[in-house]
Enzyme design. Sequence first.
Site, PDB file in Angstrom:
ATOM      1  N   GLU A  43       0.612  -1.181  -0.102  1.00 54.01           N
ATOM      2  CA  GLU A  43      -0.155  -0.107  -0.041  1.00 54.01           C
ATOM      3  C   GLU A  43       1.032   1.317   0.058  1.00 54.01           C
ATOM      4  OE1 GLU A  43      -3.666   2.388   2.220  1.00 54.01           O
ATOM      5  OE2 GLU A  43      -2.667   0.885   3.355  1.00 54.01           O
ATOM      6  N   ASP A 117      -3.046  11.777  -1.730  1.00 53.66           N
ATOM      7  CA  ASP A 117      -3.134  13.284  -1.939  1.00 53.66           C
ATOM      8  C   ASP A 117      -3.550  13.620  -3.142  1.00 53.66           C
ATOM      9  OD1 ASP A 117      -2.422  13.200   0.831  1.00 53.66           O
ATOM     10  OD2 ASP A 117      -0.348  12.915   0.199  1.00 53.66           O
ATOM     11  N   LYS A 121      -3.619  21.313  -7.733  1.00 54.34           N
ATOM     12  CA  LYS A 121      -3.031  22.243  -8.795  1.00 54.34           C
ATOM     13  C   LYS A 121      -2.028  21.613  -9.851  1.00 54.34           C
ATOM     14  CE  LYS A 121      -2.019  26.080  -5.637  1.00 54.34           C
ATOM     15  NZ  LYS A 121      -1.401  26.263  -4.400  1.00 54.34           N
ATOM     16  N   THR A 191     -10.547   1.950   5.054  1.00 51.73           N
ATOM     17  CA  THR A 191      -9.445   2.835   5.462  1.00 51.73           C
ATOM     18  C   THR A 191      -9.617   3.804   6.298  1.00 51.73           C
ATOM     19  OG1 THR A 191      -8.890   4.644   3.975  1.00 51.73           O
ATOM     20  CG2 THR A 191      -8.528   2.814   2.988  1.00 51.73           C
ATOM     21  N   GLU A 192      -8.752   4.372   7.163  1.00 54.51           N
ATOM     22  CA  GLU A 192      -9.167   5.598   7.968  1.00 54.51           C
ATOM     23  C   GLU A 192     -10.171   6.441   7.272  1.00 54.51           C
ATOM     24  OE1 GLU A 192      -5.954   4.372   8.811  1.00 54.51           O
ATOM     25  OE2 GLU A 192      -5.842   4.189  10.741  1.00 54.51           O
ATOM     26  N   TYR A 193      -9.300   7.248   6.172  1.00 56.44           N
ATOM     27  CA  TYR A 193      -9.745   8.165   5.397  1.00 56.44           C
ATOM     28  C   TYR A 193     -11.382   7.758   4.855  1.00 56.44           C
ATOM     29  CZ  TYR A 193      -6.157  11.633   5.524  1.00 56.44           C
ATOM     30  OH  TYR A 193      -5.250  12.640   5.926  1.00 56.44           O
ATOM     31  N   GLU A 194     -11.290   6.478   4.528  1.00 57.62           N
ATOM     32  CA  GLU A 194     -12.683   5.972   4.005  1.00 57.62           C
ATOM     33  C   GLU A 194     -13.624   6.006   4.731  1.00 57.62           C
ATOM     34  OE1 GLU A 194     -12.286   2.206   2.111  1.00 57.62           O
ATOM     35  OE2 GLU A 194     -14.454   1.984   1.754  1.00 57.62           O
TER      36      GLU A 194
HETATM   37  N1  SAM Z   1      -4.289   5.558   2.896  1.00 59.09           N
HETATM   38  C1  SAM Z   1      -4.387   6.201   4.152  1.00 59.09           C
HETATM   39  C2  SAM Z   1      -6.119   6.219   4.428  1.00 59.09           C
HETATM   40  O1  SAM Z   1      -6.729   5.872   3.111  1.00 59.09           O
HETATM   41  O2  SAM Z   1      -6.703   6.305   5.400  1.00 59.09           O
HETATM   42  C3  SAM Z   1      -4.026   7.444   4.386  1.00 59.09           C
HETATM   43  C4  SAM Z   1      -4.307   8.704   3.284  1.00 59.09           C
HETATM   44  S1  SAM Z   1      -3.513  10.089   3.476  1.00 59.09           S
HETATM   45  C5  SAM Z   1      -4.391  11.102   2.502  1.00 59.09           C
HETATM   46  C6  SAM Z   1      -2.226   9.964   2.085  1.00 59.09           C
HETATM   47  C7  SAM Z   1      -0.814   9.418   2.521  1.00 59.09           C
HETATM   48  O3  SAM Z   1      -0.236   8.949   1.634  1.00 59.09           O
HETATM   49  C8  SAM Z   1      -0.139  10.467   3.375  1.00 59.09           C
HETATM   50  O4  SAM Z   1       0.246   9.803   4.841  1.00 59.09           O
HETATM   51  C9  SAM Z   1       1.057  10.847   2.688  1.00 59.09           C
HETATM   52  O5  SAM Z   1       2.117  11.231   3.628  1.00 59.09           O
HETATM   53  C10 SAM Z   1       1.294   9.546   2.012  1.00 59.09           C
HETATM   54  N2  SAM Z   1       2.007   9.757   0.666  1.00 59.09           N
HETATM   55  C11 SAM Z   1       1.334  10.616  -0.426  1.00 59.09           C
HETATM   56  N3  SAM Z   1       2.707  10.637  -1.167  1.00 59.09           N
HETATM   57  C12 SAM Z   1       3.479   9.725  -1.055  1.00 59.09           C
HETATM   58  C13 SAM Z   1       4.540   9.230  -1.564  1.00 59.09           C
HETATM   59  N4  SAM Z   1       4.976   9.805  -2.877  1.00 59.09           N
HETATM   60  N5  SAM Z   1       5.265   8.333  -1.015  1.00 59.09           N
HETATM   61  C14 SAM Z   1       4.974   7.676   0.206  1.00 59.09           C
HETATM   62  N6  SAM Z   1       3.817   8.262   0.649  1.00 59.09           N
HETATM   63  C15 SAM Z   1       2.919   9.286   0.239  1.00 59.09           C
END
Ligand code: SAM
Length: 211
Positions: A43, A117, A121, A191-194
Site C-alpha cells: 500500500e 493526496d 494544482k 481505510t481511516e480516510y474512507e
Molecule cells: N491510505 C490512508 C487512508 O486511506 O486512510 C492515508 C491517506 S493520506 C490522505 C495519504 C498518505 O499518503 C499520507 O500519509 C502521505 O504522507 C502519503 N503519501 C503521499 N505521497 C506519498 C509518496 N510519494 N510516497 C509515500 N507516501 C506518500
Amino acid sequence: MRLRHIPGSEETVAASPYVIGQPQQYQGNFQKLFGNDNPIEIEIGMGKGKFIMELAKNNPQTNYLGIERYPSVLLRAIAKREDLNLSNIYFLCMDARTLTEVFALEEVSRIYLNFSDPWPKDRHAKRRLTSPEFMKVYDQILKRDGVIEFKTDNQKLFAYSLESIPAAGWKISAYTLDLHHSPMAEGNVMTEYETKFSNMGNQICKLIACR
Ligand code: SAM
C-alpha cells in the site's frame, strides 16, 4: 494529510523492528525478510495503516509492505502494529518515487492506493500517485498479471485517474463511483480516510487497473 512534525519520530521509526531501515538490501529477495515466497502486496501512502494491517490479519498467506513517507505518520502505525502478532507485514518509510530502487522487476503482486493526496494544482500533477510518472514506476515493479486498486472520495482526482491511467498504457478493468453501493463492495476493507469521508456522506470511488 495535514502534518504535524512529532519530535523524536525519526528516531522511533529508525529503531522500530517493524520498519525496514534499508529496504534496498532486500531488492529481488524479500522472501528472505518474510521467510517464505508468498506474494507481496504493497500500500503506497498507508497513513496510520489500519487498512494494510487488517489485510495482513485476514490473509496470512500474503506478505504486506506498507509504504509511508512521513515518520510522524508512521509512528501511529507502529503503535498499532505493536499490539498485533503478525509475521507477514512490515513498513517502509520512503517516497514512492524511488520504489524501483527497492523492488526488483515485477516483484510485487498488487498495489493499493487509498485516498492518495489529490494535488489539485496542475503544476503538481506529477505528484499524484496515479500520474503517468508514477504509472511508469508501477510498471517496473508490478507483475505482468498484477493489479492496482485505487480508492478515493475526490471526484476530480478520480476523473483525472480514469484518463491518466489508460493514457499511460494501462486498462481500467472495473470501476465504480459509489463503491459502498456497488458489487465491488464485497470484501471491502475500509481505510481511516474512507471511514471519515463516508461518515461525512461522500461517495467513495474505486477503480482496478491492469496491463
Ligand atoms: N491510505 C490512508 C487512508 O486511506 O486512510 C492515508 C491517506 S493520506 C490522505 C495519504 C498518505 O499518503 C499520507 O500519509 C502521505 O504522507 C502519503 N503519501 C503521499 N505521497 C506519498 C509518496 N510519494 N510516497 C509515500 N507516501 C506518500
